[in-house]
Design a protein around this motif. Structure first.
Motif, PDB file in Angstrom:
ATOM      1  N   LEU A 101       0.823  -1.214   0.000  1.00  0.00           N
ATOM      2  CA  LEU A 101       0.000   0.000   0.000  1.00  0.00           C
ATOM      3  C   LEU A 101       0.859   1.266   0.000  1.00  0.00           C
ATOM      4  O   LEU A 101       0.343   2.376   0.136  1.00  0.00           O
ATOM      5  CB  LEU A 101      -0.957  -0.024   1.188  1.00  0.00           C
ATOM      6  N   ASP A 103       2.617   4.235  -1.612  1.00  0.00           N
ATOM      7  CA  ASP A 103       2.334   4.952  -2.867  1.00  0.00           C
ATOM      8  C   ASP A 103       3.492   4.863  -3.855  1.00  0.00           C
ATOM      9  O   ASP A 103       3.291   4.988  -5.061  1.00  0.00           O
ATOM     10  CB  ASP A 103       2.047   6.430  -2.579  1.00  0.00           C
ATOM     11  N   GLU A 216      -6.251  -3.240  -1.099  1.00  0.00           N
ATOM     12  CA  GLU A 216      -5.457  -3.610  -2.282  1.00  0.00           C
ATOM     13  C   GLU A 216      -6.326  -3.588  -3.545  1.00  0.00           C
ATOM     14  O   GLU A 216      -5.868  -3.188  -4.609  1.00  0.00           O
ATOM     15  CB  GLU A 216      -4.840  -5.000  -2.087  1.00  0.00           C
ATOM     16  N   LYS A 219      -6.578  -0.099  -4.851  1.00  0.00           N
ATOM     17  CA  LYS A 219      -5.325   0.381  -5.471  1.00  0.00           C
ATOM     18  C   LYS A 219      -5.125  -0.241  -6.849  1.00  0.00           C
ATOM     19  O   LYS A 219      -4.796   0.442  -7.811  1.00  0.00           O
ATOM     20  CB  LYS A 219      -4.149   0.070  -4.541  1.00  0.00           C
ATOM     21  N   PRO A 224      -9.990   4.566  -6.043  1.00  0.00           N
ATOM     22  CA  PRO A 224      -9.741   4.792  -4.605  1.00  0.00           C
ATOM     23  C   PRO A 224     -11.017   4.870  -3.782  1.00  0.00           C
ATOM     24  O   PRO A 224     -11.003   4.572  -2.593  1.00  0.00           O
ATOM     25  CB  PRO A 224      -8.989   6.125  -4.571  1.00  0.00           C
TER      26      PRO A 224
END
Ligand code: NAP
Length: 336
Positions: A101, A103, A216, A219, A224
Motif C-alpha cells: 500500500l 504509494d 489492495e 489500489k 480509490p
C-alpha cells in the motif's frame, strides 16, 4: 536479451517452491539460481532445471550480482532484506504485505494494471509488490465488470484454504484429519471447521486479511473510492481460495455479454454450467494456472447487480505465478 541471475527468498516454502517450478515451466531465462531459506534449511537442496541447488541464509552481500530477487518468506524478512536487494541493483518482486500500500510501490496484477508497472519503470522504480492471494482473483474478475458497467459496490466473502498460511498450516490440517491433534498454527482446530478470522482483528472489527482485500483491490483497480466490504473465512481445504461476490453496477449488463467478455481475458476461464455441475472448485483449480469464474446470476435485491463465484490456486496465480508474470513484464518493458 541476456538470461537472468535469480534469487528466491523463501525457496523451501509453499509459494517459493512453486515459484521455482513456474520459472522452469514458463521458460523464464535463468543463468543462475540462488535459493535462500532460514538457518533451519541451510544446505538443504532444491531442484531447478534438473539440478540441485543448496539453500543459503541471508547475509550482507548475498544478493550481489543478481538481476532479479523474489521475496516469498514473511513480512519481517521483506522489511529487513528488500532494501539490501534494491541496493544491490536487482529488480525486486515482493509477495509480502510490507510495501503493497506504499504509494511509491506499484502493486501489480498484470492482467489488470500492467500499465502501472510500465509507468513505474519509466520513472525508475525497481520494486514491485504482488497482492494478497484473495485480492488477485477478485480483481481479475472485477476489472471486466468495471470496464463494461462501472462498479458501485462490492460485497465479498472468502473461503480460504489453509495453504494461504504456508506449508506448516497444510501439515496441521493433514495431521488433524483422523486425529485429535490440537491447533498450533490456527486459533482453533481447522479440520471439519470454519474459522471466521484470518489475520489480526483491527480496531474497526475487520481483520487484517479483510482490510488487505479491500484496500489492495481499490489500489489495483485504480478506484480509490470503491465501496467494498469483505468477510474472510479459513476453510479446511488444502489449496485454492474461493470467493462469493456480489457486485452492484451502474447500468444493466447482460449476463451472456459478461461471460463473453470474461472469456476474452487471458488467464480467466468461465466454468458456468451449474445444471451440468460445471463450476469452479478447489478440485479443478488447484495446481492450475489462472482464475476461474462461474455461478454468474443477476442479484434481484438491487437495481443492477450481479453475483458470482471465483476460485483460483492461491499459491500459483495468487502468489508465485503472479510474481513470475510481473518479472516477465519487467523484462519486456525494460528490455533487460
Ligand atoms: N501462501 C499464500 O497463499 C500466499 C499468497 C500470497 C502471498 N504470500 C506471501 O508469501 C510469503 C511466503 O508464504 P508461504 O505461504 O510460502 O510461507 P511458508 O510456506 O511458511 O514459507 C516461508 C518461507 O520463508 C523462509 N524463511 C523463514 N525464515 C527465513 C529467514 N530468516 N531467512 C530466509 N528465509 C526464511 C522459509 O524457510 P524454511 O523452510 O527454512 O523455514 C520458507 O522457505 C509470505 O510473505 C506470504 O505472506 C503467501
Amino acid at each position: 536479451m541476456p538470461a537472468e541471475r535469480v534469487g528466491v527468498v523463501g525457496a523451501t516454502g509453499a509459494v517459493g517452491s512453486r515459484l521455482l517450478s513456474i520459472l522452469e515451466e514458463r521458460g523464464f531465462p535463468v543463468e543462475e539460481i540462488r535459493p535462500f531459506a532460514s538457518e533451519r534449511s541451510q544446505g538443504k537442496l532444491v531442484e531447478f532445471q534438473g539440478r540441485s541447488f543448496s539453500c543459503q541464509v541471508l547475509r550482507s552481500g548475498c544478493f550481489n550480482g543478481l538481476s532479479f530477487v523474489f521475496f516469498d518468506a514473511s513480512d519481517e524478512i521483506s522489511k529487513e532484506w528488500v532494501p539490501e536487494a534494491l541496493r544491490s541493483g536487482a529488480w525486486v518482486v515482493d509477495n509480502s504485505a510490507v510495501y503493497r500500500l506504499d504509494d511509491a510501490v506499484p502493486l501489480i496484477v498484470p492482467e489488470v494494471n500492467e500499465a502501472d508497472l510500465v509507468a513505474s519503470i519509466r520513472v525508475g522504480r525497481r520494486l514491485f509488490a504482488g497482492p494478497n492471494c484473495s485480492t488477485v482473483q477478485l480483481v481479475v474478475a472485477l476489472r471486466t465488470i468495471h470496464e463494461l458497467a462501472g462498479i458501485r459496490r462490492v460485497v465479498v466473502s472468502t473461503y480460504q484454504s489453509v495453504s494461504g498460511a504456508g506449508t506448516a498450516a497444510m501439515d496441521e490440517l493433514r495431521e488433524q484429519v483422523g486425529s485429535d491433534a490440537a491447533a498450533a498454527i490456527f486459533p482453533h482446530r481447522i479440520a471439519f471447521n470454519l474459522i471466521p478470522r484470518i489475520g489480526k482483528v483491527q480496531a474497526d472489527g475487520f481483520t487484517s486479511e479483510e482490510q488487505k482485500l479491500m484496500r489492495e483491490s481499490r489500489k489495483i483497480l485504480g478506484i480509490p473510492e470503491l465501496k467494498i466490504v469483505a468477510t474472510a473465512v479459513r476453510v479446511p481445504t488444502l489449496i485454492s481460495h474461493a470467493e462469493s461476490v456480489f457486485v452492484e453496477i451502474e447500468k444493466e449488463l447482460p449476463l451472456e455479454r459478461l461471460r463473453d467478455a470474461w472469456r476474452q481475458v487471458t488467464g480467466l476461464s468461465v466454468l458456468d454450467e451449474p445444471e451440468n455441475d460445471v463450476y469452479p472448485m478447489n478440485d479443478n483449480t488447484a495446481g492450475r494456472d489462472g482464475v476461474a469464474v462461474g455461478r454468474l446470476r443477476r442479484d434481484p435485491s438491487v437495481n443492477h447487480g450481479l453475483c458470482f463465484w471465483v476460485v483460483s490456486d492461491n499459491l500459483r496465480k495468487g502468489a508465485a505465478l503472479n510474481a513470475v508474470q510481473i518479472a516477465e513484464c519487467i523484462r519486456k518493458t525494460a528490455g533487460t
